[in-house]
Motif scaffolding. Structure first.
Motif, mmCIF file in Angstrom:
data_model
loop_
_atom_site.group_PDB
_atom_site.id
_atom_site.type_symbol
_atom_site.label_atom_id
_atom_site.label_comp_id
_atom_site.label_asym_id
_atom_site.label_seq_id
_atom_site.Cartn_x
_atom_site.Cartn_y
_atom_site.Cartn_z
ATOM 1 N N LYS A 114 0.816 -1.203 0.000
ATOM 2 C CA LYS A 114 0.000 0.000 0.000
ATOM 3 C C LYS A 114 0.859 1.267 0.000
ATOM 4 N N GLY A 115 0.528 2.164 -0.941
ATOM 5 C CA GLY A 115 1.217 3.449 -1.025
ATOM 6 C C GLY A 115 2.579 3.390 -1.670
ATOM 7 N N THR A 116 2.972 2.218 -2.222
ATOM 8 C CA THR A 116 4.296 2.076 -2.833
ATOM 9 C C THR A 116 4.176 1.377 -4.180
ATOM 10 N N ALA A 117 5.317 1.267 -4.870
ATOM 11 C CA ALA A 117 5.376 0.527 -6.123
ATOM 12 C C ALA A 117 6.050 -0.828 -5.932
ATOM 13 N N GLN A 118 6.168 -1.268 -4.691
ATOM 14 C CA GLN A 118 6.794 -2.556 -4.377
ATOM 15 C C GLN A 118 5.791 -3.686 -4.555
ATOM 16 N N LEU A 119 6.170 -4.697 -5.351
ATOM 17 C CA LEU A 119 5.290 -5.838 -5.559
ATOM 18 C C LEU A 119 5.084 -6.566 -4.239
ATOM 19 N N LEU A 120 3.834 -6.957 -4.011
ATOM 20 C CA LEU A 120 3.459 -7.487 -2.700
ATOM 21 C C LEU A 120 3.835 -8.945 -2.489
ATOM 22 N N ASP A 121 3.686 -9.777 -3.544
ATOM 23 C CA ASP A 121 3.822 -11.208 -3.316
ATOM 24 C C ASP A 121 4.404 -11.943 -4.516
ATOM 25 N N VAL A 122 4.681 -13.218 -4.301
ATOM 26 C CA VAL A 122 5.253 -14.072 -5.349
ATOM 27 C C VAL A 122 4.281 -14.220 -6.505
ATOM 28 N N GLU A 123 2.984 -14.309 -6.202
ATOM 29 C CA GLU A 123 1.981 -14.477 -7.263
ATOM 30 C C GLU A 123 2.022 -13.325 -8.259
ATOM 31 N N SER A 124 2.285 -12.118 -7.777
ATOM 32 C CA SER A 124 2.374 -10.962 -8.661
ATOM 33 C C SER A 124 3.549 -11.104 -9.625
ATOM 34 N N LYS A 125 4.654 -11.616 -9.119
ATOM 35 C CA LYS A 125 5.827 -11.807 -9.970
ATOM 36 C C LYS A 125 5.586 -12.913 -10.993
ATOM 37 N N ALA A 168 4.632 5.403 -10.935
ATOM 38 C CA ALA A 168 5.659 4.566 -10.321
ATOM 39 C C ALA A 168 5.343 3.085 -10.483
ATOM 40 N N ARG A 169 4.070 2.743 -10.411
ATOM 41 C CA ARG A 169 3.688 1.333 -10.553
ATOM 42 C C ARG A 169 3.795 0.868 -12.001
ATOM 43 N N ALA A 170 3.411 1.727 -12.940
ATOM 44 C CA ALA A 170 3.604 1.392 -14.353
ATOM 45 C C ALA A 170 5.091 1.215 -14.634
ATOM 46 N N GLN A 171 5.895 2.104 -14.051
ATOM 47 C CA GLN A 171 7.349 2.014 -14.214
ATOM 48 C C GLN A 171 7.892 0.705 -13.645
ATOM 49 N N ARG A 172 7.370 0.313 -12.490
ATOM 50 C CA ARG A 172 7.828 -0.918 -11.849
ATOM 51 C C ARG A 172 7.577 -2.126 -12.744
ATOM 52 N N VAL A 173 6.378 -2.200 -13.308
ATOM 53 C CA VAL A 173 6.048 -3.305 -14.208
ATOM 54 C C VAL A 173 6.942 -3.250 -15.445
ATOM 55 N N TYR A 174 7.122 -2.057 -15.998
ATOM 56 C CA TYR A 174 8.006 -1.873 -17.162
ATOM 57 C C TYR A 174 9.409 -2.395 -16.841
ATOM 58 N N ASP A 175 9.939 -2.002 -15.683
ATOM 59 C CA ASP A 175 11.294 -2.413 -15.312
ATOM 60 C C ASP A 175 11.423 -3.921 -15.175
ATOM 61 N N VAL A 176 10.431 -4.549 -14.544
ATOM 62 C CA VAL A 176 10.492 -6.003 -14.369
ATOM 63 C C VAL A 176 10.457 -6.694 -15.732
ATOM 64 N N LEU A 177 9.561 -6.252 -16.610
ATOM 65 C CA LEU A 177 9.423 -6.903 -17.920
ATOM 66 C C LEU A 177 10.672 -6.731 -18.777
ATOM 67 N N LEU A 188 7.692 -1.742 -25.455
ATOM 68 C CA LEU A 188 6.880 -1.302 -24.324
ATOM 69 C C LEU A 188 6.913 0.213 -24.157
ATOM 70 N N SER A 189 5.839 0.735 -23.592
ATOM 71 C CA SER A 189 5.815 2.104 -23.084
ATOM 72 C C SER A 189 5.079 2.040 -21.755
ATOM 73 N N ALA A 190 5.083 3.124 -21.003
ATOM 74 C CA ALA A 190 4.419 3.113 -19.702
ATOM 75 C C ALA A 190 3.832 4.484 -19.403
ATOM 76 N N HIS A 191 2.619 4.487 -18.890
ATOM 77 C CA HIS A 191 1.932 5.727 -18.545
ATOM 78 C C HIS A 191 1.260 5.616 -17.178
ATOM 79 N N GLY A 192 1.262 6.708 -16.431
ATOM 80 C CA GLY A 192 0.490 6.789 -15.203
ATOM 81 C C GLY A 192 -0.718 7.676 -15.426
ATOM 82 N N TYR A 193 -1.902 7.140 -15.203
ATOM 83 C CA TYR A 193 -3.136 7.885 -15.433
ATOM 84 C C TYR A 193 -3.810 8.336 -14.144
#
Length: 220
Positions: A114-125, A168-177, A188-193
């Motif tokens: 909550k409140g961060t761009a840190q992935l919460l769990d293994v399932e998300s990865k 930040a969350r779009a960026q996080r997903v972009y970085d992981v991928l 890829l591109s990334a946007h925060g809406y």
């Protein structure tokens, strides 16, 4: 509703923050332990990300007003293309200058602390690895395919905070991928809406969880 302003967010992928002056939307903000995430449906994932966007020339006749429902969210902003999010069909319809583009998407079942761009769990990865596998497979037969990572939030919180969080969350997903799974940055591109596109602008906490989301939208 006032026009959206495109502002570059200084992150590795130059994530674009799409900033409104009035409107609401969605991201993937979740307090630990509050929501059960459905596993990503591999059949839907393959179908959606393998489907190229459709372009349809529309007539100049007055377009019917589509009402926002639980499966369809319509956003009309002065000076910007009209966007229709249909969650039942998993498509974003972008209407601009007599042309309609239908863009297939999948909603990532990822959770963040909550409140961060840190992935919460293994399932998300695991979900991100599934997406990466499909994108890489599609790229082999369609090397020009491109996907946009859309970060969204609920209307909970301030406009400014939601914009930064969604980017930040779009960026996080972009970085992981790109960094962990080898997706070319050109694909890829990334946007925060922020909170521009909510399905439940006045929703309760359970409904707003659905607005806290990240989408992978095929744009080309």
């Amino acid at each position: 509703m006032s026009a959206l302003c495109l502002v570059q967010f200084s992150l590795h992928a130059q994530v674009t923050v799409v900033a409104p002056t009035a409107a609401p939307a969605g991201t993937v903000v979740v307090a630990p332990g509050t929501v059960l995430v459905r596993p990503l449906d591999s059949t839907v994932l393959q179908r959606q990300l393998s489907t190229a966007p459709k372009v349809v020339i529309v007539t100049q006749a007055p377009q019917p007003v589509v009402q926002t429902t639980k499966t369809t969210t319509v956003v009309e902003t002065a000076g910007q293309p009209r966007r229709v999010y249909n969650s039942e069909r998993n498509v974003v319809i972008v209407e601009d200058q007599g042309q309609s583009r239908e863009l297939p998407y999948v909603t990532l079942p990822v959770l963040f602390v909550k409140g961060t761009a840190q992935l919460l769990d293994v399932e998300s990865k695991v979900a991100l690895q599934q997406v990466a596998d499909v994108i890489l497979a599609v790229s082999k037969t369609e090397p020009g395919s491109v996907y946009d990572i859309e970060g969204h939030t609920s209307t909970d919180g301030t406009n400014e905070d939601n914009m930064e969080l969604s980017a930040a969350r779009a960026q996080r997903v972009y970085d992981v991928l790109t960094q962990s799974y080898g997706i070319p940055a050109t694909s890829l591109s990334a946007h925060g809406y922020g909170e521009i596109f909510p399905m439940y602008p006045q929703g309760n906490e359970e409904e707003m969880q659905q607005d806290r989301r990240v989408l992978v939208v095929r744009t080309k």
